[in-house]
Design a protein around this motif. Structure first.
Motif, PDB file in Angstrom:
ATOM      1  N   GLY A  87      -0.556  -8.048   1.667  1.00 44.71           N
ATOM      2  CA  GLY A  87      -1.216  -9.073   2.465  1.00 44.71           C
ATOM      3  C   GLY A  87      -2.727  -8.905   2.490  1.00 44.71           C
ATOM      4  N   LYS A  88      -3.208  -7.679   2.262  1.00 49.89           N
ATOM      5  CA  LYS A  88      -4.654  -7.451   2.332  1.00 49.89           C
ATOM      6  C   LYS A  88      -5.340  -7.789   1.018  1.00 49.89           C
ATOM      7  N   PHE A 144       6.183  -3.261   1.257  1.00 49.51           N
ATOM      8  CA  PHE A 144       4.784  -3.149   0.840  1.00 49.51           C
ATOM      9  C   PHE A 144       3.932  -4.311   1.334  1.00 49.51           C
ATOM     10  N   LEU A 145       4.496  -5.101   2.230  1.00 47.64           N
ATOM     11  CA  LEU A 145       3.836  -6.337   2.628  1.00 47.64           C
ATOM     12  C   LEU A 145       2.449  -6.113   3.235  1.00 47.64           C
ATOM     13  N   ARG A 165       4.747  -3.680  -8.848  1.00 46.70           N
ATOM     14  CA  ARG A 165       3.933  -2.580  -8.351  1.00 46.70           C
ATOM     15  C   ARG A 165       3.917  -1.462  -9.377  1.00 46.70           C
ATOM     16  N   GLU A 170       0.251  -3.948   2.524  1.00 46.64           N
ATOM     17  CA  GLU A 170      -0.749  -3.759   1.476  1.00 46.64           C
ATOM     18  C   GLU A 170      -0.962  -5.054   0.703  1.00 46.64           C
ATOM     19  N   ILE A 180      -1.375 -14.110  -0.077  1.00 49.79           N
ATOM     20  CA  ILE A 180       0.006 -14.287   0.355  1.00 49.79           C
ATOM     21  C   ILE A 180       0.007 -14.802   1.788  1.00 49.79           C
ATOM     22  N   PRO A 203       3.240   2.599 -10.429  1.00 45.93           N
ATOM     23  CA  PRO A 203       3.458   3.854  -9.685  1.00 45.93           C
ATOM     24  C   PRO A 203       2.193   4.289  -8.946  1.00 45.93           C
ATOM     25  N   SER A 204       1.031   3.889  -9.442  1.00 46.39           N
ATOM     26  CA  SER A 204      -0.192   4.304  -8.751  1.00 46.39           C
ATOM     27  C   SER A 204      -0.580   3.344  -7.638  1.00 46.39           C
ATOM     28  N   GLY A 205       0.278   2.359  -7.354  1.00 47.77           N
ATOM     29  CA  GLY A 205       0.034   1.505  -6.193  1.00 47.77           C
ATOM     30  C   GLY A 205      -0.799   0.277  -6.471  1.00 47.77           C
ATOM     31  N   TYR A 222      -1.000  -3.744  -7.823  1.00 50.48           N
ATOM     32  CA  TYR A 222      -0.057  -4.862  -7.755  1.00 50.48           C
ATOM     33  C   TYR A 222      -0.422  -5.995  -8.696  1.00 50.48           C
TER      34      TYR A 222
END
Lengths: 536, 425
Positions: free
Chosen positions: A207-208, A202-203, A140, A205, A220, A142-144, A146
């Motif tokens: 997962g989407k 963070f699952l 991940r 997020e 996932i 820092p800005s989110g 993946y």
């Protein structure tokens, strides 16, 4: 009054009208506005949830209230409106809804609406044949953002980002750091490796996201597995069908049955709700349930309703007469004590009675056994079970009748009795010719109510012996003390697909009609009584 | 003119007021779910990881809600995901799920018995669960119970089945066969030590089923994959009828009575008036409290072999309408399906755990005995057709107890009633 004046003057002067009318009607309008605002908010919620029937009921109520309060000549209805609201909401709406349900296939397997069923089916995924599954590790930024590091079953590794093709990467390349002991890079430049615990954090997020490029995106599936999962069913509006992308099979929507079916008859689960017309009624007519025990159940239902009403009335009236006599000592005390069965919740009394009547350990049965050497088979003999139910229902019902009769007795003028006494009427004649007819005028409708209530008194029947003992020769499971409503319960919830609300509603509708007809007849007879009272 | 003006004024006021109220009133119930997902991708960077508003909702009954409340605290602490446990009465849970699930207001996870599967899966209310490698850690019969048409729809928590309770002061050793049981019962009764040597309460098919299997009877046959086949009704199979004849014999010889219901049976056992009964772990608390000496053992075997009781499995199911299926499933597989948590659940909600590492270490002799009695048990059929069975089958057993039909007639009639209902009568 003011309105008349305004009109009488001919010309409508808005300013004068408003100045005059506003103080008078403002509170009413304000109140109406509050009601309307609430109704609109409520409607909005209902429409979002797709609850059409209740929305319609609420709309009718809101409209009705507005009309009643804005129309001067409907003034009397203003006082009735709360009652009317509750009648629409608690009586008309459930009845109409039940009748509507009788024409649907609503029940297990067909609970959802069509859009809901499509939504559920579109969530199904499949793994194309030969597609590998991967163990994944997320990184991940820092800005989110993946990145997934994927290890296939055959040991192949991939690096996958959202909407970029997944690629084979060797450590050292493309910002990927050296591999750790577990064979997974310790770091990827700009990203931080997520531990297993962090992966769960963070699952939602993760997962989407779809990693890799469409159509071969990797999703996932579990904490340990990701793969090229694809949506299995896609709804095609033009064909009104769900297309299985794995096999290419087309499942056409059968809107008469409420299922998606392929050409070879394979049906998808779940089905959905549809209107099925008279199907439930035809099923009821054709059912062996009707040919078999239905008539016997029906006769017992009527007998149970009539006998319950009659027995409670006779005992209630007798006690009321006894305690109406000033010569009886401690009348108030006795009356209060006798009302107790009315105050104890029914289901508790019933269960206590069941315990007391039990042939093995029950107080009543063991006492009878000791005194007479015999006790009735309360739960296994058809006639004794019927007697037992009536006995318990008598216990539950007589206090009400006693209270009602005590009140009604006060209303009979004493002069009538005095006159009768002077004429030399006996006590029995006085009772038969004065008390009873006059009493029936006020109590008659209550007796009908009592009958209608007991006609559907599920609780007593079910708690006493679940409708048993079973009929030995019935084609569908039925018991000797089953009344229509408990029989319905057996039929509707013992069908081949679990709970079948549509079918249950059908039977309920039929019972409702039967009760309605009987009640209508009964009311005719009460009119006869009223005529009697006029001539007295 | 005037009424029209009034209507107009009313309308204007209404609109103004509803406009004033609506924005305040509506956001609370509807908007949070819609805002959360859309925000996430765009505004995420500034947000600290733990602040992501994620929540799992679990529905559990009166007994299990406090257990899950207790256990899920650890989950929140470790993973930063809130878990809301809502207590929903056992009897209401299915009906509420049917309404709340599709409306988008339902739970992510429900706790319930496996025999809800047929009705819930056929209505599209449950999502399949992938236990991955954790599968090995669960009792296979329990997994089988939660499997519907080849897919797993639940994670087992514990198993429940009936067994034989006996009073060691009256019966030194539990009988091994039904013949032996009849002999022991007859002896105790003729010696006047008890009123009944052995009891099954009248008219109940569920408690009678293990005996039916001991004679080779069955309810539904199974297909090659082990799924129950509703076209193969076994209530009138030779084994079932042989069991019905045994029951008839027991009634005729006065060992069993039509007047003994569930309550009376337990009272008699607790008072020492009955030496052996068939009952489940739910009767343990009251029997313990009565102070009577008791032991639990397997139900005696019959001519066709061991008695195999129905196994009911309680467990966790994931709602198909969960807003975060992946997280709900991960909560179960990653957190609950661990020795630590399963042991904790077992301690708080004692019963034969379906999680093998916990099940194998059960120390309580009663729970262990129930687990042993259920070792070869059969998962209670979860297919919707099962609902056609109970009423007809129970009536048949009652009619034998009441001696109003011969065992052969009673069970043949029940099978016929069941077949008619399955055909759609």
């Amino acid at each position: 009054m003011n309105t008349v004046k305004v009109r009488a003057r001919g010309a409508f002067r808005p300013l004068a009208f408003f100045l005059e009318a506003i103080p008078r009607i403002a509170p009413r309008l304000l109140g109406l506005a509050v009601v309307n605002a609430f109704a609109l908010w409520f409607l909005y919620q209902l429409v979002i949830d797709g609850v059409w029937f209740l929305s319609a009921a609420i709309s009718i109520i809101a409209l009705g209230i507005n009309v009643i309060f804005l129309r001067e000549h409907l003034y009397p209805f203003r006082w009735l409106s709360p009652g009317l609201v509750f009648m629409v909401l608690m009586v008309a709406y459930p009845v109409l809804f039940t009748v509507y349900t009788a024409f649907t296939n609503y029940g297990d397997g067909h609970l959802l609406t069509k859009p809901q069923a499509i939504r559920v089916l579109e969530k199904e995924q499949y793994l194309p044949e030969g597609a590998p599954t991967y163990q994944w590790t997320a990184f991940r930024s820092p800005s989110g953002e993946y990145v997934l590091w994927l290890v296939a079953d055959n040991g192949e590794t991939l690096l996958a980002r959202p909407s970029e093709p997944a690629q084979k990467v060797t450590p050292g390349q493309a910002d990927v750091g050296p591999l750790g002991e577990d064979g997974i890079p310790q770091s990827i430049k700009g990203y931080q490796r997520l531990s297993r615990v962090d992966s769960v954090r963070f699952l939602s997020e993760l997962g989407k996201l779809a990693f890799g490029q469409a159509p071969n995106t990797i999703k996932i599936n579990t904490l340990d597995q990701a793969a090229q999962y694809q949506q299995q069913y896609v709804y095609d509006k033009k064909q009104n069908a769900l297309v299985d992308r794995a096999t290419g099979t087309v499942y056409h929507a059968d809107d008469t049955e409420g299922v998606f079916v392929s050409s070879d008859g394979q049906a998808l689960r779940p089905g959905y709700q549809v209107l099925v017309g008279w199907e439930n009624f035809q099923r009821l007519l054709a059912s062996p349930a009707l040919r078999g025990p239905f008539i016997r159940v029906f006769i017992w239902t009527v007998a149970f309703g009539l006998l319950s009403a009659l027995l409670t009335f006779v005992l209630g009236l007798f006690l009321a007469l006894v305690f109406d006599d000033p010569a009886v000592p401690a009348r108030k005390l006795f009356r209060s004590v006798l009302v107790i069965p009315y105050a104890v919740p029914g289901f508790i009394s019933i269960l206590i009675w069941v315990g007391m009547l039990n042939p093995e350990l029950g107080v009543i049965s063991t006492a009878l056994q000791k005194l007479l050497g015999w006790s009735p088979p309360w739960f296994s003999d058809p006639w004794w079970t019927k007697a037992g139910v009536l006995l318990v229902n008598l216990w539950l019902g007589y206090p009400y009748m006693m209270l009602v009769c005590s009140g009604a007795l006060q209303a009979i003028p004493d002069e009538l009795y005095e006159a009768a006494e002077i004429d030399g009427a006996s006590a029995w004649q006085r009772f038969w010719n004065i008390t009873l007819p006059l009493l029936l005028i006020s109590v008659g409708p209550l007796l009908i109510g009592c009958f209608a209530f007991n006609f559907n008194n599920f609780v007593v029947i079910y708690l006493f012996n679940r409708g048993g003992p079973p009929m030995a020769d019935a084609m569908t499971p039925a018991g000797h003390t089953d009344i229509l409503i408990s029989y319905t319960f057996r039929l509707a919830f013992a069908s081949r697909r679990g709970a079948d609300f549509g079918y249950a509603a059908t039977i309920t509708t039929v019972i409702f009609l039967v009760v309605a007809i009987i009640t209508a007849f009964n009311f005719r007879y009460t009119k006869v009584w009223e005529e009697v009272s006029e001539s007295v | 003119m005037k009424p029209k003006a009034l209507v107009l004024l009313g309308l204007v006021l209404t609109l103004v007021l509803s406009a004033a109220c609506a924005p305040k009133a509506t956001p609370t119930p509807t908007s949070p779910p819609t805002i959360a997902p859309t925000k996430a991708p765009t505004e995420m960077p500034t947000e600290a990881p733990t602040k992501v508003p994620r929540k799992l909702t679990i529905w559990a009954d009166e007994l299990r809600a406090p257990v899950m409340e207790e256990v899920s605290k650890a989950f929140t602490a470790k993973y930063g995901v809130d878990v809301a446990v809502e207590m929903v009465p056992f009897g209401d849970m299915r009906d509420r799920l049917k309404v709340a699930g599709p409306a988008g207001e339902g739970p992510d996870i429900i706790m319930g018995p496996h025999d809800w599967l047929g009705e819930l899966v056929s209505s599209g209310l449950l999502a399949p669960i992938d236990l991955g490698a954790k599968k090995e850690l669960f009792l296979s019969a329990a997994l089988q119970a939660f499997t519907y048409e080849g897919k797993l729809y639940g994670m087992p928590q514990m198993t429940e089945n009936v067994a034989l309770f006996y009073n060691p002061k009256l019966v030194a050793e539990a009988p091994k066969t039904l013949d032996e049981l009849e002999k022991v019962a007859g002896q105790l009764e003729s010696e006047g030590k008890v009123k009944y040597g052995f009891l099954i309460h009248a008219g109940d098919a569920y408690h009678f089923f293990p005996i039916m299997t001991a004679f080779g009877g069955y309810v539904f046959g199974r297909d090659a994959q082990g799924n129950y086949n509703p076209q193969d009704v076994g209530i009138d199979s030779p084994g079932s009828i042989a069991a019905a004849e045994w029951l008839d014999m027991m009634v005729k010889r006065g060992h069993l009575s039509k007047d003994v219901d569930w309550e009376v049976m337990h009272t008699m056992f607790q008072d020492g008036k009955a030496a052996m009964i068939i009952s489940g772990p739910w009767a343990l608390p009251r029997i313990k409290e009565s102070g009577i000496s008791y032991a639990v053992s397997k139900i005696p075997a019959g001519p066709a072999g061991e008695a195999r009781p129905f196994i009911g499995v309680r467990g966790f199911m994931v709602s198909a309408f969960s807003k975060d299926l992946l997280l709900a499933q991960t909560f179960l597989t990653e957190f609950v399906a661990t020795e630590e948590i399963m042991q904790r659940i077992f301690e708080l909600d004692p019963g034969a755990s379906a999680f093998l590492p916990v099940r194998e270490r059960i120390k309580d002799p009663d729970t262990a005995a129930f687990a042993e009695a259920g070792e070869n048990g059969l998962a209670m059929p979860a297919i919707p057709e099962m609902s056609t069975v109970w009423s007809a089958w129970g009536d048949a057993v009652t009619l034998i107890y009441q001696q109003r039909l011969s065992p052969d007639e009673a069970f043949k009639k029940a099978a016929e009633q069941i077949r008619t209902a399955i055909k759609g009568g």
